[in-house]
Each structure stands twice: as C-alpha cells, then as structure tokens.
Design an enzyme around this catalytic site. Structure first.
Site, PDB file in Angstrom:
ATOM      1  N   LYS A 116     -10.727 -10.733  40.988  1.00 42.40           N
ATOM      2  CA  LYS A 116     -10.997 -10.501  39.566  1.00 42.40           C
ATOM      3  C   LYS A 116      -9.867  -9.719  38.890  1.00 42.40           C
ATOM      4  CE  LYS A 116     -15.437 -11.997  39.741  1.00 42.40           C
ATOM      5  NZ  LYS A 116     -15.709 -12.368  41.129  1.00 42.40           N
TER       6      LYS A 116
HETATM    7  C1  LIG Z   1     -16.500 -13.361  41.685  1.00 39.46           C
HETATM    8  C2  LIG Z   1     -16.247 -13.690  43.107  1.00 39.46           C
HETATM    9  C3  LIG Z   1     -16.376 -14.996  43.600  1.00 39.46           C
HETATM   10  C4  LIG Z   1     -16.891 -16.130  42.742  1.00 39.46           C
HETATM   11  O1  LIG Z   1     -16.029 -16.468  41.699  1.00 39.46           O
HETATM   12  P1  LIG Z   1     -16.585 -17.306  40.456  1.00 39.46           P
HETATM   13  O2  LIG Z   1     -15.458 -17.364  39.504  1.00 39.46           O
HETATM   14  O3  LIG Z   1     -17.751 -16.507  39.915  1.00 39.46           O
HETATM   15  O4  LIG Z   1     -17.018 -18.620  40.970  1.00 39.46           O
HETATM   16  C5  LIG Z   1     -16.038 -15.239  44.920  1.00 39.46           C
HETATM   17  N1  LIG Z   1     -15.617 -14.254  45.733  1.00 39.46           N
HETATM   18  C6  LIG Z   1     -15.489 -12.991  45.299  1.00 39.46           C
HETATM   19  C7  LIG Z   1     -15.035 -11.952  46.250  1.00 39.46           C
HETATM   20  C8  LIG Z   1     -15.789 -12.658  43.971  1.00 39.46           C
HETATM   21  O5  LIG Z   1     -15.644 -11.406  43.548  1.00 39.46           O
END
Ligand SMILES: *Cc1c(COP(=O)(O)O)cnc(C)c1O
Length: 464
Positions: A116
C-alpha cells in the site's frame, strides 16, 4: 486537454473531472468510480525502454500522462522522488528469482512494510499539494483490512488541514498491523476499532459519503483503493517487472478489493503485453467464484490468516465490469444497483467471457497457506507472508507455464508473525522499525457498527 487526464464515472452520471479533483474526491458523486476518459498509450518500444530505468522515472512516465494541468512536471517529479526516498530497497519494487521461471515481485520495502505504501506515499504528497492550492481542509476516512490504515497514516499523519479517521475491524487485524496504526502519535490521526467486519467498515464509509450534507461540511474524502490515483501508481510495477524480464509474464496477485490486480488490467489497457492475470483469494473467494461460476455473490466473511484479503465485496471489480461491458455506464450502474440490493449479480455471458480472456482465479484456505509458507521456507529458506503464500499456492494450482510467472509479494512476513510461527515453528525476522511499535502506547476508540455513532464520533473529534 488530453483524454487521459479527464475522468469519467463508471456510473455515467457525474461530470467529467480533472486529476486533482479525482485525487481529492476519491468516489465520484454518482457513487461510481473514476476512470480516465481514455487510457494513455505506450508503445512496445517505449515499454521495452523502461528496462534499466529508475523506478521513479518509470512512475513519472506513467503518472505524467494522467495529471493534465493539475500539477507541473516539476511538482510531480519532486513528489515521486520524495515518496520513494524512504524505501529501504533502492529498486523500490525488485524482482527476485524463486526457482525456474518463477519470481517474486517484492512490494513491501516501504515505511509500513506492505505494498500500500507504493501508491499512498505518492498520493499523500499530491493530496497535500492539491489541498493547499484549493484551500480549506479535508477529512479522510479509510476502511482498512489492515495495511491501508498504517500506510495512510504514514503518508498523511502530521499534515496540516487534514484529519485522518481509520476504521479497522476489531480483532481482525494482526497485532503488528494494529499497533502500526495506533502508535503513530499524530494528533490528526484517529483510529476506530469497529465491532464488525471489513465489509461493515467499508459500508460505513460509503454511508458517510451518502450523507451529502455531512460529507461536504467536513470535506470528506477517501484514499481507499477506489481512489484512481492509487490504481495509476500501482500500474507502474507491472511495467517495470515486464520490462526487466524482457517478455510478457503471467502475474499472480493476492486479491481483496481488486485494486492491485486491476492495476494490472490498467497497465494492459495502456499497452502492456501480459499473458494472464491470476486472481489469488483466500477463503473469502467471491472473486474466484465470480470468475469460475459466473455469479458475483457476497458470502459470509471469513476471518483468515491473510486478513488484508478478508473482503467479500471487491469494490474495484466495478472498474473491470465497466471495461468488460465496453464502458457501458448505464449497464454498470444498473448492475451495481442490483448487486447492492440482492447481494448477487449473474454475469452476462459476453461480460464473463471478456473477463475470462484476461483473468484466471484460484483460491486457497488457511491450511494451504500455512503449508505453502512452510514448503517455501523448507526449499529456499525464504520466509514469505501469508498473503504472498496465497498467491504462491494459486500459482501451484494454476500450473507452471512457459512464460515468466510473477507472484506479487504484498507484505513483509514480520507483519504476520503468528501465521509464520504456526507454519514454520519459528518467528520471522523482525525489522527494527516494526519491533519498536510493540512498545509504544496505543490510541484507539472501540465503536459499534453503527453509522450514526461513527458520524457523531467524527464530528466530535473535528470540533473538539
Ligand atoms: C491490501 C492487500 C492485499 C489486497 O489488495 P487489493 O488491492 O485490496 O486487492 C493483498 N495483500 C496485502 C498484504 C494487502 O495489504
């Protein structure tokens, strides 16, 4: 003004907006998601030339095609440089070889140890710049399944004229994830532990936006993956990885809200050649069922050891439906309204076949995930986090093919120590920056799953 710097809503009833407005608003006023009026295009030779370029320069090449006159080239460059200056790996999103033609695309070298950061570190800086220019303040509400919250706090904590409210499902994030959010110490950060699931948190956020007067009074905005700027920033590593490999790859993506994998579709629509995009889900397998059975239907939310993917309603799927329908906003709006009412949407055959021409999907349960972490540790000595393990297991189920197979590695294993200990019997290596959150005092408010009470809490923090 180029069409790729003008944005339209998937539901067709919002005026066109520029990049800065999309950045600041998150959700379109008709309840839809913003999409570029046309995708910018990169030729095969432009993409091949990304090989060997700095990640920051590729990010600039991609993002500059969306910003229009919202920011100057110098402003965008400055924010991209600053965003990635805090990453611990100079390549930002390095590819590391597993065995044979299999690779991990490591996306967890940012300040909060999950992917993120890659988008939110840029988004926070651009956001602050746009807000200063527009004047006034903003109230950011973010529903998090665990990682968006800390990444948003790392990007926005301490900034002037911004208040950040983060809702996480109480007891359903890992201890490190919770402490990363609750120990920031910033006065403009407010943590809410919601007595409910992530989907409840997400629908409270949508409910707050639907209260138009409240939303405009407080300058409500969303930095969840529904914000198009995140999708654009995440599309960059699909380009850098493909350019580094020198040929089209299959990407296997641990999926929750469908943001990260849709960024792969976005890259394709900008001209990137890939082989397949494989959706990897845990027991919350709505996306795998939608693809494999043709029915998009919310089920019960399971609490798993890959909590950042404990999501039933995958918001960004609306973007893929919009594209698969040939950008038919009327159909998309009706489909999303039907889904909101019935919690079920049968995908028409043409849309389903269009989706299947691009995506595959495989799901894994916790047992698969633990045994995958253990197997990878046993064969390579490498410790992977449970979200990455869901994708490695999806790769195993999908089958090994000729082309490069790239698993998106979305988090550092230290964020999920309990799962790693369960799988391997030993704790993951703990970076110093994560160890120190274990000692800091926590600040959070536990609140019931009730829209009116959450609204009151936000109002009281804003005036108090
Ligand atoms: C947010 C997240 C995901 C999923 O990503 P999306 O964009 O919501 O599909 C997968 N792995 C981790 C570690 C995350 O923080």
């Amino acid at each position: 003004m180029s069409q790729s710097s003008q944005f339209i809503s998937t539901r067709g009833e919002a005026p066109q907006a520029g990049f800065a407005d999309v950045l600041l608003a998150g959700l379109a006023p008709d309840g839809g998601l913003y999409m570029p009026a046309a995708w910018p295009q990169f030729s095969a030779s432009q993409i091949a030339a990304f090989a060997g370029q700095r990640y920051q320069d590729v990010a600039f090449a991609v993002l500059s095609r969306f910003v229009g006159d919202s920011f100057t080239a110098a402003e965008l460059k400055e924010d991209i440089e600053a965003a990635y200056a805090g990453f611990t790996n100079p390549q930002i999103a390095p590819l590391s070889a597993m065995t044979g033609n299999r690779y991990l695309l490591e996306l967890f070298h940012g300040p909060t140890f999950a992917f993120k950061d890659i988008a939110l570190q840029i988004l926070g800086r651009l956001f602050s710049r746009a807000l200063t220019r527009r004047g006034g303040g903003a109230t950011i509400v973010a529903a998090t399944s665990g990682d968006t919250g800390s990444a948003a706090i790392a990007a926005l904590g301490g900034l002037p004229n911004i208040e950040v409210f983060v809702l996480h499902p109480k007891g359903r994030v890992s201890e490190v994830q919770r402490r990363q959010m609750t120990t920031s110490g910033h006065a403009n950060v407010h943590n809410i532990a919601l007595e409910g699931s992530f989907d409840d948190a997400q629908s409270i956020v949508k409910g707050l936006f639907a209260e138009k007067q409240f939303a405009s009074e407080v300058g409500l905005t969303a930095v969840n993956s529904i914000n198009f700027v995140r999708i654009a920033a995440q599309s960059v590593y699909y380009f850098t990885a493909t350019a580094a490999l020198g040929k089209p790859a299959t990407f296997i993506v641990p999926t929750g809200n469908f943001g990260d994998i849709f960024a792969g579709e976005a890259a394709e629509r900008m001209g990137l050649a890939t082989v397949r995009l494989v959706i990897a889900t845990n027991a919350n397998d709505i996306m795998a069922r939608a693809l494999n059975e043709g029915v998009y239907e919310a089920g019960a939310a399971y609490h798993t050891i890959s909590p950042s993917m404990d999501i039933q309603v995958a918001s960004n799927f609306e973007r893929a439906l919009f594209e698969a329908s040939g950008r038919d906003a009327g159909w998309t709006r009706a489909a999303m309204e039907r889904f909101a009412r019935d919690k079920r949407l049968v995908l028409p055959p043409l849309i389903l076949s269009e989706l299947r021409s691009r995506y595959d999907a495989r799901s894994s349960d916790d047992e698969d995930t633990l045994s995958t972490i253990n197997a990878i540790a046993g064969t390579s000595g490498r410790v992977i986090d449970p979200h990455t393990a869901v994708a490695v297991n999806a790769l195993r189920k999908f089958g090994f093919r000729e082309e490069p197979m790239v698993v998106l590695s979305t988090a550092h294993p230290a964020k999920f120590a309990d799962a790693v200990i369960n799988a391997t019997g030993a704790p993951p290596p703990m970076p110093e920056e994560l160890r120190h959150v274990l000692d800091l005092p926590e600040q959070l408010e536990i609140l019931p799953n009730n829209l009116a009470l959450i609204r009151q809490f936000i109002s009281s923090r804003l005036t108090g």
